[in-house]
Structure formats: C-alpha cells, structure tokens
Design a protein around this motif. Sequence first.
Motif, mmCIF file in Angstrom:
data_model
loop_
_atom_site.group_PDB
_atom_site.id
_atom_site.type_symbol
_atom_site.label_atom_id
_atom_site.label_comp_id
_atom_site.label_asym_id
_atom_site.label_seq_id
_atom_site.Cartn_x
_atom_site.Cartn_y
_atom_site.Cartn_z
ATOM 1 N N ILE A 1 -7.341 4.371 -20.020
ATOM 2 C CA ILE A 1 -8.112 4.471 -19.345
ATOM 3 C C ILE A 1 -9.521 4.569 -20.041
ATOM 4 O O ILE A 1 -10.094 5.590 -20.657
ATOM 5 C CB ILE A 1 -8.733 4.505 -18.141
ATOM 6 C CG1 ILE A 1 -7.828 4.583 -17.093
ATOM 7 C CG2 ILE A 1 -10.234 3.657 -17.538
ATOM 8 C CD1 ILE A 1 -6.970 2.808 -16.371
ATOM 9 N N PRO A 2 -10.311 3.356 -21.483
ATOM 10 C CA PRO A 2 -10.409 3.456 -22.250
ATOM 11 C C PRO A 2 -12.444 4.282 -22.258
ATOM 12 O O PRO A 2 -12.840 5.235 -23.251
ATOM 13 C CB PRO A 2 -10.841 1.977 -22.986
ATOM 14 C CG PRO A 2 -10.660 1.421 -22.027
ATOM 15 C CD PRO A 2 -9.748 1.826 -21.196
ATOM 16 N N VAL A 3 -12.600 3.739 -21.128
ATOM 17 C CA VAL A 3 -13.640 4.227 -20.687
ATOM 18 C C VAL A 3 -14.016 6.106 -19.688
ATOM 19 O O VAL A 3 -15.003 6.419 -19.876
ATOM 20 C CB VAL A 3 -14.646 3.850 -19.627
ATOM 21 C CG1 VAL A 3 -14.697 2.095 -20.333
ATOM 22 C CG2 VAL A 3 -13.963 3.541 -18.402
ATOM 23 N N LEU A 4 -12.402 6.473 -19.557
ATOM 24 C CA LEU A 4 -12.340 7.953 -19.318
ATOM 25 C C LEU A 4 -12.065 8.717 -20.313
ATOM 26 O O LEU A 4 -11.476 8.059 -21.502
ATOM 27 C CB LEU A 4 -11.492 7.930 -18.135
ATOM 28 C CG LEU A 4 -11.933 7.332 -17.327
ATOM 29 C CD1 LEU A 4 -10.839 7.007 -15.621
ATOM 30 C CD2 LEU A 4 -12.900 7.780 -15.925
ATOM 31 N N SER B 1 2.347 1.549 -3.144
ATOM 32 C CA SER B 1 1.293 2.336 -3.851
ATOM 33 C C SER B 1 0.651 4.008 -3.803
ATOM 34 O O SER B 1 0.767 4.609 -4.782
ATOM 35 C CB SER B 1 -0.749 2.131 -4.190
ATOM 36 O OG SER B 1 -0.543 0.090 -4.283
ATOM 37 N N ASP B 2 0.951 4.668 -2.105
ATOM 38 C CA ASP B 2 1.244 5.728 -2.354
ATOM 39 C C ASP B 2 2.286 6.501 -3.111
ATOM 40 O O ASP B 2 2.359 7.700 -3.574
ATOM 41 C CB ASP B 2 0.698 5.753 -0.799
ATOM 42 C CG ASP B 2 -0.506 5.620 -0.258
ATOM 43 O OD1 ASP B 2 -1.501 5.845 -1.407
ATOM 44 O OD2 ASP B 2 -0.735 5.602 0.557
ATOM 45 N N GLU C 1 -10.063 13.224 -17.697
ATOM 46 C CA GLU C 1 -10.781 12.056 -16.949
ATOM 47 C C GLU C 1 -9.495 11.340 -16.072
ATOM 48 O O GLU C 1 -8.855 11.305 -15.234
ATOM 49 C CB GLU C 1 -12.302 11.508 -16.608
ATOM 50 C CG GLU C 1 -13.252 11.784 -16.411
ATOM 51 C CD GLU C 1 -14.848 11.382 -16.949
ATOM 52 O OE1 GLU C 1 -15.723 11.876 -16.594
ATOM 53 O OE2 GLU C 1 -14.540 10.733 -18.220
ATOM 54 N N GLN D 1 -7.505 12.858 -8.189
ATOM 55 C CA GLN D 1 -8.498 12.340 -7.739
ATOM 56 C C GLN D 1 -7.769 11.890 -6.217
ATOM 57 O O GLN D 1 -8.898 11.282 -5.268
ATOM 58 C CB GLN D 1 -9.757 11.713 -8.459
ATOM 59 C CG GLN D 1 -11.329 11.742 -8.393
ATOM 60 C CD GLN D 1 -11.865 11.741 -9.178
ATOM 61 O OE1 GLN D 1 -11.300 11.650 -10.571
ATOM 62 N NE2 GLN D 1 -12.984 12.078 -8.443
ATOM 63 N N LEU D 2 -6.982 10.403 -6.740
ATOM 64 C CA LEU D 2 -7.034 9.293 -5.866
ATOM 65 C C LEU D 2 -5.903 10.019 -5.437
ATOM 66 O O LEU D 2 -5.873 9.690 -4.329
ATOM 67 C CB LEU D 2 -6.012 8.054 -6.083
ATOM 68 C CG LEU D 2 -7.099 7.489 -7.210
ATOM 69 C CD1 LEU D 2 -6.174 6.491 -8.303
ATOM 70 C CD2 LEU D 2 -8.078 6.531 -6.647
ATOM 71 N N PHE E 1 3.930 8.190 -14.887
ATOM 72 C CA PHE E 1 4.560 6.907 -15.491
ATOM 73 C C PHE E 1 4.313 7.289 -16.928
ATOM 74 O O PHE E 1 2.861 7.497 -17.610
ATOM 75 C CB PHE E 1 3.875 5.440 -15.313
ATOM 76 C CG PHE E 1 4.392 4.697 -13.863
ATOM 77 C CD1 PHE E 1 6.057 4.169 -14.655
ATOM 78 C CD2 PHE E 1 3.893 5.010 -12.950
ATOM 79 C CE1 PHE E 1 5.936 3.809 -12.980
ATOM 80 C CE2 PHE E 1 4.576 4.878 -11.349
ATOM 81 C CZ PHE E 1 5.956 4.373 -11.812
ATOM 82 N N ARG F 1 -0.984 13.099 -17.918
ATOM 83 C CA ARG F 1 -1.720 12.470 -16.699
ATOM 84 C C ARG F 1 -0.201 12.348 -16.095
ATOM 85 O O ARG F 1 -0.355 12.074 -14.777
ATOM 86 C CB ARG F 1 -2.166 11.057 -16.869
ATOM 87 C CG ARG F 1 -2.775 10.013 -15.687
ATOM 88 C CD ARG F 1 -2.914 8.554 -16.839
ATOM 89 N NE ARG F 1 -1.916 8.020 -17.243
ATOM 90 C CZ ARG F 1 -2.758 6.913 -17.881
ATOM 91 N NH1 ARG F 1 -3.554 5.420 -17.870
ATOM 92 N NH2 ARG F 1 -1.555 6.152 -18.136
ATOM 93 N N SER G 1 0.487 -0.920 0.200
ATOM 94 C CA SER G 1 0.307 -0.481 0.212
ATOM 95 C C SER G 1 0.749 1.538 -0.148
ATOM 96 O O SER G 1 1.121 2.310 -0.552
ATOM 97 C CB SER G 1 -0.939 0.216 1.362
ATOM 98 O OG SER G 1 -2.387 -1.044 1.287
ATOM 99 N N ARG H 1 3.498 5.412 -5.627
ATOM 100 C CA ARG H 1 3.650 6.131 -6.844
ATOM 101 C C ARG H 1 2.512 6.901 -7.178
ATOM 102 O O ARG H 1 2.837 7.744 -8.346
ATOM 103 C CB ARG H 1 3.064 4.502 -7.001
ATOM 104 C CG ARG H 1 4.357 2.936 -7.604
ATOM 105 C CD ARG H 1 3.614 2.207 -8.434
ATOM 106 N NE ARG H 1 2.581 1.725 -8.163
ATOM 107 C CZ ARG H 1 2.336 0.712 -7.314
ATOM 108 N NH1 ARG H 1 3.277 -0.154 -7.033
ATOM 109 N NH2 ARG H 1 1.067 -0.445 -7.282
ATOM 110 N N LEU H 2 1.589 6.936 -6.611
ATOM 111 C CA LEU H 2 0.637 7.695 -7.162
ATOM 112 C C LEU H 2 1.203 9.710 -6.593
ATOM 113 O O LEU H 2 0.948 9.978 -7.547
ATOM 114 C CB LEU H 2 -0.614 7.160 -5.646
ATOM 115 C CG LEU H 2 -2.240 8.454 -5.366
ATOM 116 C CD1 LEU H 2 -2.415 8.334 -7.031
ATOM 117 C CD2 LEU H 2 -2.911 8.316 -4.764
ATOM 118 N N PHE I 1 -8.150 11.436 -12.821
ATOM 119 C CA PHE I 1 -8.422 11.115 -11.456
ATOM 120 C C PHE I 1 -6.852 10.565 -11.013
ATOM 121 O O PHE I 1 -7.221 10.001 -9.846
ATOM 122 C CB PHE I 1 -9.050 9.221 -12.091
ATOM 123 C CG PHE I 1 -8.012 8.377 -12.626
ATOM 124 C CD1 PHE I 1 -7.409 8.251 -13.587
ATOM 125 C CD2 PHE I 1 -6.910 7.174 -11.751
ATOM 126 C CE1 PHE I 1 -6.497 6.710 -14.328
ATOM 127 C CE2 PHE I 1 -6.065 6.026 -12.073
ATOM 128 C CZ PHE I 1 -5.696 6.696 -13.821
#
Lengths: 409, 227, 409
Positions: free
Chosen positions: B97-100, B80-81, B104, B111-112, B89, B156, B77, B83-84, B108
């Motif tokens: 992300i294809p749906v965003l 993860s933080d 967005e 947002q995270l 990257f 991004r 975890s 990296r965030l 995101f």
Amino acid sequence: MVVLAMRNLFRNTRRTLITVLAITFGLAMVHLTITLQTGSYADLIRTGVSSMAGHVVVQAKGYQEEKDGDLVLTRTAEISQRLAKAFPEGTIAPRLVLGGLITSPRGSVGAAVSGIDGAAEAKLQEIDEHVVQGTWLTGDARGIVIGRDMADALQVGFGDKVVYMGQHGGATEVSSRLFRVIGIFRMGNADLDGFVAFVDLPAAQEAFGQPDVANQVTVHLPDPNRSPAAAAEARTLLADIDGIEVLDWKQALPELFALIEVDKTSGDVMLFLLGAIVAMGALNTVLMAALERTREFGVMLALGLRPQQLARLILTEGLLLGLMGAGLGLVVGTALSWPLVHYGLDYSAYMGDTYETAGVVLSSVIKGRFNPLRMTTYTIAATFMTAAAAIYPAVQVARLQPVEAMRHT
Amino acid sequence: MSIVHVSDLHREYQQGAVTVKALRGVDLTIEPGEFTALMGPSGSGKTTLLNMIGALDRPTSGKLLVDGKDLASLSSSQLSDLRLHRLGFIFQSYNLIPVLSALENAEFVLQLQGMARDERRKRVRETLAQVGLAGMEDRRPGELSGGQQQRVAVARAIAGKPALVLADEPTANLDSATAQGLIELMEKLNHEHGITFLFATHDPRVMEAAHRVVRMVDGKVAEDLRK
Amino acid sequence: MSFLLTVAWRNLWRHKRRSLITATAMAVGVALCMATLAFNDGMFEAIFDVMIEQQLGHVQVHHPDYPKKRVMNDTLPAEILTRIDGEPGTVAAAPRLQGFALLGSETKSSGALLLGVDPEREPKVTPIGKRVVEGTFLPPGETGGIVLGLRLADELGVGLGDSVVAVTQASDGSLGNALYTVTGIVKTGSAQIDRSGAFVSVADLQDLLVLPDQLHNITILTDDATDIAPYAERLRADIASDTVEVQTWWEASPQSAQMMSMRDFSSVIVLGIVFGAAGLGILNTMMMSVFERTRELGVLKALGLRPTRMVGLILVESVLLASLAVSIGLALGGGLDAFLVLRGIDLSASAKEGISFSGVVLDPVIKGVVRWEGVAQVVGAVFFVSLASSLWPAIRAARLDPVESLRAE
C-alpha cells in the motif's frame, strides 16, 4: 481537435457524465431561480405600481418625504384633465386617503379610507373582482366598500350604515360622515380586509372638508418603461402649477425597487457561488483527465506536438464539457420552469391566500416568467466558467517535459 | 492434518462465447512444513490453482479444503477472515500500500486481526528484522528498492503467523542476486520457523530450493516430485 | 479502525490538488449556505419577534369569538388573571384590552388602535419595554399616560409631554373621550402598531370603553418555551368554558406557525440546491479515487479486508474530506456570518423606513442571525451528502473481485 477532445472525454464516460450532470443540475437550478425571480418581480412591480403609485405620480410637494395625509393637491380635476389629454392611452387615477375611525352602533375600527375613482381603479387593481357581497363603487356619494374582517368587527352587513370620523386639513373639530355599506370585499390579507375601506373621491373630499383635493393623481401607462419619459413630460405640462412634485415609478416606490435590487443582488451572488462550486467540479475532472494522461502527452510531445497544441486540446475538452452541461442545463431548466410559468409555485399553505411585501399585497401563488436574456447570459457564462476551469490543467500540461512525462506512471 | 486438500478440482471461465477450462480435475495435498513449487508453462493453471487455494476465487466443481475448512461452505466475509488469519500472500509486483510505511504495511494485517498495539509493534519489528529490513521501518514503498519491497511483502505475509504462505512468481520482477537472496530468506523461514510455502513459479532457482515440485500441464497435475 | 483512518487520511493527500479542490467546492457551499441562512434567519427573527414574542407570547386566553370578530363585548372577566397566576408553570401573564379610537392632537387626528395593558405586567411578557425609542413605557401604578407608535406620533405631530384626545364609541353606545399625556414612543417593527398603535393602561381603557374589570386577552409566558402544549392543556382544563378559550401561540396564529415552517422549507431548498451540486463533485472524486486504486483495494481484499470494512475505508475517506470541507467552510462562513451579524446589509440608502414583509417592518440595516440549528443543518448536510455520494463508489470497492483487480494495470 474537437473529435479528439470528445473521444478523450468519453474515455471515462462515467466521470464525464457525472460532471456534465453537475453542470446541468446547477444550471437548471439557476434557470429555475431566474424564472421565479422574474415572475415575482414582474408581479410585485405591476401590483405595487398599480395599487400604490403609478407610472407618473403627481402629488403635493413634500408628500413623498412626509407622507402626511394633510398634504394635498388643490386642483385635482384640472390636473387630471390635463394628464388625460396628454396621455390618452393611459388611465388617470386620483387618490385621497383618509385616516380615521369607522364606527357602527356595535363597534369601531381605525381605518384607512381611500377616496378613488371607482371605474379607473377597477381597471388597475383587482379589488372589484374580490367583492364577495354587494357591488364595487358605483359613484354613489354615500356608498362605502369595506373588507370582510372590518364588517365582522363592526358587525355590519350589506346595506348597513356606518359613520366615518376624522379630522383633516387643519380643522380643529372632528368631522363625521355617514356611509352605507354597498359592498364587502375579501382579499385574504388581514391588513386589507380589516383596515381598508373605499369610497368615491367626491365623498372623501367632503369628509376631508375641502373640494377638489387629492393626495395623488396617478397615471398608469400600458408601457411601464415609458415611466421616466412620461414623468418628465408631465413635469413640463404641469410646470405652471405651484406646490406639486411629479415622480416616475421608481421615485414613487423607492422601497419596492430597493427590495427588488437587494433580492436580485443576493440572488446573483448565490448563483455565482453555485457556478463556482460546479466549476470546481469541472476543474477536477479536466485536471484528473489531464494528469492521468501525462505519459501519453509525453509521447505526443516527443512525436513533435507543440505544447500549445496540447493546451488547446485540454481547453477544448473543458469547453465541450461546458457546452454539454450548459446546453442540457438550459433544456432541463426550461422544462422544470414550465410548470412554474403555467401554474405557479403555491405558497398559500405557508402564507395564506395573499402576502404583503414592501406594502404590496400579492397572491401567494407565485408565477414564474421566462427571462430569455438572463437565461442566455447564464448559459454562456456557465460554458465559459467551465472552459476557464480548464485553464489551469492546460497550463500544467503545456509545461510538461517529454522525458519526465513518459517516465510518469 | 493436511493444510490443503484438493480433489478433482475444476474451474471454467467464460471468455466471450468460449469456455476456457483452466483446471480439469486437480488432486493435490499439502502438509504442514512443506516448501512446494508449482511449475508449468503459461496457461497450465498454476495461478488459477493458487487463487483457488487462496480463497480468492471459487471452483466450478470439486472439493477444496484449506486449513480443514470446506471453502464452498464459507460466506465471503468468512473467506476474508480465513485469508486474514490463516493465509499469507506474496505477489509478483509486491502490491504494497503506497501510502503506508514498511512497518505499517506489515503491521496492518495484525491490526485487522485485532492484535494489541504493543504486541503488534514488537512482532512487526522482529519480523522486519528477520527479513533483513531492520532500520528501514519508516520508509514508504516508493523509497525502497524492488527487493526491499518484496521483503516487506514477505514480512507482511508471515507476520500474522499464517498456516500457509502463497507466493505467485515472487522473484519474477527481481534481478538474479536479489532473487537468490529472497529465496534463501524464504528457505530459512521454512527451515527455522516451519512456515509452509506454496509457490507458483517459472524460476529454476526456486525449483532448486523446493523440497517438492508439482508440475502442471493443461490444468492437471502431470508430475509430483518429492526430493 | 485506526488503520482505516490512517490509510484514508494518507490517501486524501495523495491527490492533494484534487482533494483540496473538492473540499474547497464543498467549503464554498457551506459558507454560502451559512450566509444565506443567517440572512434569512435575520429576517425571520424580526418577523417572529413581532408576530410571536410581541403579540402572542406562549399561550393566549380570550373569548372564543374575539380573535375572529373583534367585537368589543366579547370579553373575559379580570379575575381569571388571578387563576392564571396561580397555575403551576406560569412565569408571567399580561392582560390586554383593545379598542379603536380617533386620536387627536390640536390640529390632527388619526384612527388608532388603543391597547390597554398592565404597565407592570406587560414588560414581563413581551419585549415592548425594549422597543421604546423615546421617553419611557407606561410608568407602573400611574394612569393617564399613553405610548404612541412612531409613525402615529409623527402623523399626529406630537412628542413627549404633549396631550392627545381619544374619542370612541364605548360599549354602552355612548361617545366616550379621554385626555392622555404622551410618556413614550415605540418602534415595534409591526407595521400596524407603529402606524396606528397606542398603549394606555388597562384601567384607563376600561374607563373609556365602559368595560369595568373586563379584558379582551391574556398573554402568558410559561416556564418551558419548548414544551408549551401540556401547560396549555392543564390551563384549558382549569379555566376554559363557553366564554373562555385557551390557545397556544400556534393555535392562536396559524399564520405564524406557517411562517416558521416556511423558514425551514426555504433552508431545505437552499441546502438542496447547493449540496446537490457539491455532492456530484464528491461523487466524482470518490469514484476516481476508487477506480484508480482498483489494484490496491484488490490487495487489501486478498489480504483479508472484509467487504464491510472496505465500505468503511471509502466512507472514512469521504468523511475526512467532508471534515476538511467543513473546517474550511466554517471558517469562511463564520467570517461571512460575523459580517452579517455585526454589520448587516445596509439598505438605508434606498429604503430609509425599512422594508415591510407580512406586516412586519424590517430595519433598513438587515442583520443576520446565526442559529446553531442552522449551522448544524449545514454541517449535517455536508456529511450526509458526502456519505451518500460515496456509498456507490464504496460498494463498488467492496464488490471488487480480488483476482480481477489484482490483474488491473
């Protein structure tokens, strides 16, 4: 084709297995339900017919409609003899039920007193086996067999005297008759144990005030399915006797058969919808399996495979999926049903030792019974439902344009 | 303080019965503001090293400090933080992300990170403008060209103001003109905003633009050139 | 969170067909369960109405031996009623006395259960007043009236205004008789009461049985139906003795309580079967959804999405899918329920008199009853099954190795 379809299915083993498992689970539940239904219907019909009717029921005209205890047959002995001759393999049981009051020095109970042929009923019903004190009817004209709860309410025991009071057959006076308790039974059902008593038919006829009468003369056959034919035969046989009606078992117990019909229908609807749910799962699997191979199908089309052949491949996949699921379902369902058939499902924690439905008192341990015909039908139906679920993806695939399909990622 | 400090880093993979030694003792330090290209033939360990520094993979042995933290001591975890919040990257195949939508996709990460909506929106719009995508905020990846998609990926990567941006063959899927534009964009971001970049690449144009070229051979640093 | 929600929602619509098929399968399951539960509950409500509301109320007071043995002399003194009225929490209390008698019209007679009730108090405790199909219930303050069960009235061949004679053995051993006028006819659904029950005023019955100021039972309604035990406890402390027993309805009739648990048991079985099948469908869908997005999920992970949030993402997706299923299912099931509640299933063609089960005669038009707990159970089951079956895919997603998954196709 089959080999190719099989290999395709097991490209994504996990997905295929989950789908097969869903079909198996669904079908196993179907088999379980069918087994339980078949068993409980058989039990319900057997007990209901033997205790409340027969395969041939002869009664006074209008009795079925009115259920009026005063509507009686007047030539009971003759009718019984003629039926006995016509159906030597059957059991003849005449019945006369009196509604009245049984009193003892310490209490009284409203009761239904059944005048019966003790020996014949012992063959048909199990009440004689539930006598916990004393004996079953012996032909003693003063003997009465009552339930455990009734004995408590009257505060009487084996050998004590009770008086039956009733007014029957258009009499203007209440008549009474003295009986001695020769047996006490316990069925575990409040209605039977508290409010039902048994005496020999002649004693009941005397209490009724007329000789040779009965509400019904019933014939019980070893083969229940002969009921309608036997009733027709009896109708001809007794055509010369006026004022009677002759019914087969379904006419005699419409309520019971209606209940079964309703239960069966609602069960079928439920099973069908369960099948639909499982089939949709299969549809998803086959559809996804087809869509993710779009590019591959494009290549196959380009190589000269005909669209119908592709469609057939998809259908074969659906059929195989159905066969595997349904086959396994049959095996699992049979295995799960086995204990139900042999030991039964015990509801007594919820309902006591016996329960009543449609007037029939049944054991709370419901035993299943295999029904190979319905089980096979559902197995085949499930296989075809799954195969049918593959129709839509098959049509989709057959419509693919090779160039576009190959561009698909 | 250096952003990356690697010393005597080893990474071995088990491939069937064979042990593949991808890294055999790498020493490397990267300072803030650097624009570094990691070169070398296929199998030289560039991507493996990048994955290690990106906290996507753990070393077999050796010391690995990123942003002052010893990665060996962090939970998944915490990785993860890291990296965030501290790393950005950029991938060879964009990986949006294809749906965003473009907006967005860039948003995101913020947002995270837990940034408030208004500030986030403002920052993302600015960032998309920086990478030259003003007016395309609402397009989905499928509606953008490869170059535009990679610019979204750059947006991004930098939107969260990371300490280090890791880019694995960012130009490999692009045509030459588009690739040139992207390199210039990243140079500009490095120059004007001081963002630190580390590339794994074969592209000579990237090497040309880089201030420092680290050449790897057989899982070791063979040459370290500062211009 | 809103990010997870956006991504999850859009992902569902990426495979519109698959999501819709899965949701539809679940929705059919929801509708099926809702309809089955409504039908079951309709039957159970009818049973509870008879067993509990009409007969047991919330709390029962009686002589400890009376329920089991029904001995006429095991009575309570009438003054206890005043003490119960004074107990905090008592909403209403109805006294009852009962005894068997032979009821006779001019030409016919039948054994009957005479129920002595207080004409004023009884309707406040039980819904008996609403079960009157002809005439009125006993008029308060008057004596000499009698209200007969429907089938008993038929059997005696009497109607409103007719006289009936009751003959019975009184508590002192003498033969008592009384003349009553029929003021009403009731159809209660209880097989026993409809067939042989007759309500008279408690004062009249005390005279007939020679039990002045004596009662067999007091039925109490309390102010909190959901929490009866504390009231019973208090009352017990106040009035219980060797000859006075206080019982909650479930203590007085364990059978009714068992019946209630049977209802819950059968709901669980239905839910289990249906959602067992539907759950495997969801499992497959979510598995596919995770596996085909391996790379994408890997990117999210590389960019710093924590494993717990990854689990969250997949679970949110399945919750959304379940919500979709629930909304379609509620619409479908609501339609079915409305039909069952408003129209019901009509069996009057084959079973005019209704179907009896456990001593309760169900109306031939069986109407559904919708319990919100039941609907909540179904909805809860959908979400539970969705979450449970996507847990495995979700954990798989959380455990993805970013390096590996980025390399995926």
